[in-house]
Design a protein around this motif. Structure first.
Motif, mmCIF file in Angstrom:
data_model
loop_
_atom_site.group_PDB
_atom_site.id
_atom_site.type_symbol
_atom_site.label_atom_id
_atom_site.label_comp_id
_atom_site.label_asym_id
_atom_site.label_seq_id
_atom_site.Cartn_x
_atom_site.Cartn_y
_atom_site.Cartn_z
ATOM 1 N N SER A 36 -0.356 -1.582 0.352
ATOM 2 C CA SER A 36 -1.742 -1.223 0.637
ATOM 3 C C SER A 36 -2.512 -1.098 -0.663
ATOM 4 O O SER A 36 -2.011 -0.536 -1.646
ATOM 5 C CB SER A 36 -1.814 0.116 1.385
ATOM 6 N N TYR A 37 -3.730 -1.608 -0.656
ATOM 7 C CA TYR A 37 -4.629 -1.478 -1.794
ATOM 8 C C TYR A 37 -5.718 -0.492 -1.437
ATOM 9 O O TYR A 37 -6.518 -0.720 -0.534
ATOM 10 C CB TYR A 37 -5.214 -2.846 -2.159
ATOM 11 N N ALA A 45 -7.263 -2.239 -9.645
ATOM 12 C CA ALA A 45 -6.621 -2.039 -8.350
ATOM 13 C C ALA A 45 -5.707 -0.826 -8.382
ATOM 14 O O ALA A 45 -5.117 -0.488 -9.412
ATOM 15 C CB ALA A 45 -5.815 -3.283 -7.960
ATOM 16 N N LEU A 46 -5.605 -0.188 -7.218
ATOM 17 C CA LEU A 46 -4.665 0.911 -6.999
ATOM 18 C C LEU A 46 -3.846 0.554 -5.767
ATOM 19 O O LEU A 46 -4.402 0.374 -4.681
ATOM 20 C CB LEU A 46 -5.407 2.226 -6.781
ATOM 21 N N GLY A 111 -3.474 4.141 5.314
ATOM 22 C CA GLY A 111 -4.721 3.626 4.753
ATOM 23 C C GLY A 111 -4.539 2.438 3.840
ATOM 24 O O GLY A 111 -3.419 1.987 3.569
ATOM 25 N N GLY A 112 -5.671 1.940 3.353
ATOM 26 C CA GLY A 112 -5.675 0.824 2.425
ATOM 27 C C GLY A 112 -5.780 -0.516 3.125
ATOM 28 O O GLY A 112 -5.589 -0.632 4.335
ATOM 29 N N ALA A 113 -6.113 -1.530 2.346
ATOM 30 C CA ALA A 113 -6.127 -2.913 2.819
ATOM 31 C C ALA A 113 -4.763 -3.513 2.518
ATOM 32 O O ALA A 113 -4.288 -3.441 1.385
ATOM 33 C CB ALA A 113 -7.230 -3.697 2.124
ATOM 34 N N GLN A 114 -4.125 -4.113 3.510
ATOM 35 C CA GLN A 114 -2.698 -4.414 3.404
ATOM 36 C C GLN A 114 -2.383 -5.893 3.214
ATOM 37 O O GLN A 114 -3.120 -6.765 3.655
ATOM 38 C CB GLN A 114 -1.978 -3.870 4.639
ATOM 39 N N VAL A 115 -1.273 -6.108 2.525
ATOM 40 C CA VAL A 115 -0.707 -7.430 2.296
ATOM 41 C C VAL A 115 0.744 -7.397 2.744
ATOM 42 O O VAL A 115 1.464 -6.420 2.487
ATOM 43 C CB VAL A 115 -0.795 -7.843 0.816
ATOM 44 N N GLU A 174 -4.601 -8.064 -4.469
ATOM 45 C CA GLU A 174 -5.664 -7.158 -4.041
ATOM 46 C C GLU A 174 -6.848 -7.936 -3.460
ATOM 47 O O GLU A 174 -7.507 -7.464 -2.522
ATOM 48 C CB GLU A 174 -6.122 -6.244 -5.177
ATOM 49 N N SER A 175 -7.112 -9.142 -3.979
ATOM 50 C CA SER A 175 -8.166 -9.973 -3.396
ATOM 51 C C SER A 175 -7.741 -10.495 -2.026
ATOM 52 O O SER A 175 -8.546 -10.539 -1.085
ATOM 53 C CB SER A 175 -8.489 -11.146 -4.320
#
Length: 212
Positions: A36-37, A45-46, A111-115, A174-175
């Motif tokens: 997750s970002y 990025a975190l 949470g976060g945006a995931q890959v 992250e992108s």
């Protein structure tokens, strides 16, 4: 750690490449990665990463990161929080702290945006390589990377690498978490057909090696 590499402790040095098709012979010792970002802005990025060694989750375009993590949470054997700075010339600030896998799983769940991806490791030529096969909205993207403790120069590049992605921010994880590959893969294919493959020459001479 030597005196020469001590100053590089919080930096990563890597070169990255697009792969069209990963040879089956290299699909050994998979590792499932769900990350997750919590921040992705201007190359900063975190990230929280969870990894399950030896797990092949059969990822595809319909795979969902939360569902995959839920099914394989018990197999997660590594988790870390990582802070990253912008990449320049294959060099990027990266500070990583390992955390309890159970905490990592809960952070990614919450949470976060995931890959989502499966990582394969292989020794090719003079270097160890990681090859990431993405799932979910980033399928069917495959990216190979070579990382060293210092600048990646005079690289032996496997013949399955199509073009170099080093410092192409579109392909940073992250992108991809915020703008998945599936949404612009056709446009990139047209771009690649128009410009042709590119391999950076400012890191010393490249050589091509067979992958199998």
């Amino acid at each position: 750690m030597t005196d020469e590499t001590a100053g590089y402790a919080d930096f990563e040095f890597e070169r990255r490449f697009l792969v069209r098709s990963l040879p089956d012979a290299l699909r050994d010792t998979p590792a499932l990665i769900v990350q997750s970002y919590y921040l992705s802005d201007g190359g900063y990025a975190l990230r929280v990463r969870c990894q399950a060694s030896g797990v092949d989750a059969g990822l595809g375009p319909e795979s969902d990161a939360q569902d995959v993590l839920r099914r394989h949470a018990g197999a997660v054997d590594f988790a870390a929080v990582t802070v990253k700075g912008p990449s320049a010339g294959g060099t990027r600030y990266e500070a990583e702290r390992e955390i309890d896998p159970r905490v990592g799983v809960e952070l990614v769940r919450r949470g976060g945006a995931q890959v989502l991806k499966t990582r394969y490791a292989a020794w090719l030529g003079a270097d160890g390589w990681s090859v990431d096969v993405f799932g979910g909205a980033n399928s069917p993207l495959v990216v190979a990377e070579c990382e060293r403790s210092g600048p990646v120069v005079e690289l032996q590049i496997p013949d399955f690498c199509v073009t170099e992605l080093t410092d192409d921010r579109r392909f940073s994880n992250e992108s991809l978490a915020l703008d998945p590959y599936s949404g612009w893969s056709a446009a990139f294919a047209q771009e690649l057909a128009r410009t042709g493959p590119r391999f950076r020459q400012d890191f010393g001479p490249n050589t091509t090696i067979p992958s199998g």
